[in-house]
Motif scaffolding. Structure first.
Motif, short mmCIF file in Angstrom:
data_model
loop_
_atom_site.label_atom_id
_atom_site.label_comp_id
_atom_site.label_asym_id
_atom_site.label_seq_id
_atom_site.Cartn_x
_atom_site.Cartn_y
_atom_site.Cartn_z
N UNK A 1 5.23 11.98 -13.81
CA UNK A 1 4.39 13.13 -13.48
C UNK A 1 5.21 14.25 -12.91
N UNK A 2 4.74 14.80 -11.79
CA UNK A 2 5.51 15.84 -11.11
C UNK A 2 6.03 15.34 -9.76
N UNK A 3 6.26 14.02 -9.71
CA UNK A 3 6.70 13.40 -8.44
C UNK A 3 8.16 13.69 -8.12
N UNK A 4 8.94 14.08 -9.14
CA UNK A 4 10.35 14.35 -8.90
C UNK A 4 11.21 13.09 -8.86
N UNK A 5 10.62 11.95 -9.23
CA UNK A 5 11.37 10.69 -9.18
C UNK A 5 10.81 9.69 -10.19
N UNK A 6 11.60 8.66 -10.44
CA UNK A 6 11.16 7.56 -11.30
C UNK A 6 10.24 6.63 -10.53
N UNK A 7 9.42 5.90 -11.25
CA UNK A 7 8.59 4.87 -10.60
C UNK A 7 9.48 3.85 -9.91
N UNK A 8 10.67 3.62 -10.46
CA UNK A 8 11.59 2.65 -9.88
C UNK A 8 12.13 3.10 -8.53
N UNK A 9 11.98 4.38 -8.22
CA UNK A 9 12.54 4.93 -6.98
C UNK A 9 11.52 5.17 -5.88
N UNK A 10 10.26 5.26 -6.24
CA UNK A 10 9.26 5.70 -5.26
C UNK A 10 8.79 4.57 -4.35
N UNK B 1 6.40 2.07 -2.55
CA UNK B 1 5.15 1.43 -2.95
C UNK B 1 4.00 1.82 -2.03
N UNK B 2 4.32 2.46 -0.90
CA UNK B 2 3.29 2.94 0.03
C UNK B 2 2.90 4.40 -0.23
N UNK B 3 3.54 5.02 -1.19
CA UNK B 3 3.27 6.44 -1.44
C UNK B 3 1.94 6.63 -2.16
N UNK B 4 1.32 7.82 -1.98
CA UNK B 4 0.07 8.10 -2.70
C UNK B 4 0.22 8.02 -4.21
N UNK B 5 1.39 8.43 -4.71
CA UNK B 5 1.60 8.41 -6.16
C UNK B 5 1.57 6.98 -6.68
N UNK B 6 2.30 6.08 -6.02
CA UNK B 6 2.31 4.69 -6.49
C UNK B 6 0.97 4.01 -6.23
N UNK B 7 0.31 4.36 -5.15
CA UNK B 7 -1.01 3.79 -4.87
C UNK B 7 -1.96 4.08 -6.03
N UNK B 8 -1.87 5.29 -6.58
CA UNK B 8 -2.72 5.64 -7.72
C UNK B 8 -2.35 4.83 -8.96
N UNK B 9 -1.04 4.55 -9.13
CA UNK B 9 -0.59 3.77 -10.28
C UNK B 9 -1.13 2.36 -10.22
N UNK B 10 -0.98 1.69 -9.09
CA UNK B 10 -1.39 0.29 -9.00
C UNK B 10 -2.91 0.16 -9.05
N UNK B 11 -3.62 1.15 -8.49
CA UNK B 11 -5.09 1.08 -8.55
C UNK B 11 -5.60 1.29 -9.97
N UNK B 12 -4.98 2.21 -10.70
CA UNK B 12 -5.38 2.44 -12.08
C UNK B 12 -5.04 1.22 -12.95
N UNK B 13 -3.89 0.59 -12.67
CA UNK B 13 -3.50 -0.60 -13.41
C UNK B 13 -4.53 -1.71 -13.21
N UNK B 14 -4.94 -1.93 -11.97
CA UNK B 14 -5.94 -2.97 -11.70
C UNK B 14 -7.27 -2.63 -12.37
N UNK B 15 -7.68 -1.37 -12.28
CA UNK B 15 -8.97 -0.96 -12.86
C UNK B 15 -8.97 -1.19 -14.37
#
Length: 359
Positions: free
Chosen positions: A30-39, A41-55
């Motif tokens: 997205x516009x996070x400025x980083x790879x998923x591998x770098x962010x 896991x407590x960040x809002x960006x990753x929180x949205x990723x894991x919640x969408x994955x579960x949904x």
């Protein structure tokens, strides 16, 4: 470099569209400025990723609200210990041993209580699924454990086993998301993700809520389902990138018709290969017809040297990882969701040519 047809049992091939999306998002998500591998896991960006994955996983599998979804580590093999440590309230559990992994699960469970093998197909080298009836299950058993699809031997339960009112636990590592499953018939479903959902490193557990909170007091914290559920799979750092890839795979499956469509595709692919094997004068399928796996097709020529020659020439032709498991030999074509029709069709063409040249 041309991509090969990868028939590996796991880690296995992923949908090309998923890999292409991951490639585009590798440097920056997205516009996070980083790879998923770098962010974090407590960040809002990753929180949205894991919640969408579960949904999306819940939508894909039609998981009821009274079931928790856990994203864990340690592979399905760690669940061999986690299941008895969490579910053995009376200290008794029944196991069906239909292959190597269910055998390992049974062996592990015996460390923690009175685990009993109530049925096995070892007498015929695990080439079939043993029959299970409710009267075979002990009245005081806490659960019945099965391996739903046997990767090494190419067999699968043709239907959900009838265990009466007992909790049914299933290792679905090599068949999860390949077809619709009535989750309500199971107390626990667990799966290593590296066969049909994601790269290695992620293990998914689906567990009915009332089965949590009964773990042994001396259970390792990391194996306690309630601890993981209470912390939304974030008690420790989860396998972030594998979860992200799983999320892409779930989106891909939903966009391509969901599990009904996956089943139709997988049946068509399996039928192409099994039809050839059943009419071949050289190759022979090893699993009983009544319980053949759609995901892992095992076959032999009957000549170990010819098997080796086939695997070598197949690899040179772009059909890789067809060698059978080291414990059984022969060949195995794993044709998970991501394997296209043309991969199976071209494999059959190659096999027909090999048969003609090796009569």
């Amino acid at each position: 470099m041309a991509r090969v047809y990868n028939f590996s049992a796991g880690p296995s091939m992923l949908p090309l569209e998923v890999l292409q999306t991951a490639q585009k998002e590798l440097i920056e998500f997205g516009d996070s400025g980083m790879s998923v591998m770098e962010m974090s896991h407590r960040s809002p960006v990753y929180d949205a990723i894991i919640k969408e994955t579960e949904a999306n996983f819940r939508k894909l599998m039609d998981i009821p609200d009274n079931y928790k979804v856990l994203f864990l580590q340690g592979g399905a093999s760690t669940q061999f210990a986690a299941v008895p440590l969490n579910l053995m309230k009376t200290g008794k559990a029944d196991y069906v041993v239909s292959g190597q992994f269910s055998g390992k699960a049974f062996k592990e469970a015996k460390k923690y209580g009175d685990a009993k093998c109530i049925a096995t197909s070892e007498d015929k080298t695990f080439s079939y699924i043993p029959e299970i009836t409710p009267d075979m299950v002990r009245e005081d058993a806490d659960y019945v454990h099965v391996c739903y699809n046997n990767t090494i031997f190419g067999t699968k339960f043709p239907e959900v086993p009838n265990v009466g009112d007992k909790v049914l636990v299933a290792d679905m590592s090599s068949c999860i998301t390949s077809e619709p499953v009535d989750v309500t018939k199971f107390g626990v479903i667990y799966a290593g993700a590296q066969k049909n959902m994601a790269p290695a490193g992620l293990t998914v557990v689906i567990i009915r809520e009332d089965l949590m909170g009964n773990a042994r007091e001396d259970i390792p914290t990391m194996l306690d389902y309630k601890t993981m559920a209470d912390n939304d799979s974030m008690y420790n750092t989860p396998p972030c990138y594998a979860i992200y890839i799983a999320g892409l795979v779930y989106k891909w499956a939903l966009a391509n018709g969901g599990l009904e469509a996956m089943k139709e595709r997988n049946e068509k692919k399996a039928n192409i290969l099994y039809d050839f094997l059943d009419n071949s004068t050289l190759f022979k399928a090893t699993a009983d017809k009544k319980c053949r796996s759609m995901m892992n097709v095992c076959f032999v020529t009957g000549d170990a040297d010819l098997d080796k020659k086939f695997c070598k020439e197949a690899a040179e032709a772009g059909f890789v990882n067809l060698k059978g498991h080291r414990s059984v030999g022969g060949m195995r074509a794993s044709i998970y969701n991501a394997m296209p029709y043309e991969g199976v069709e071209k494999l059959v063409e190659f096999m027909a040519e090999f048969e003609k040249n090796n009569k």
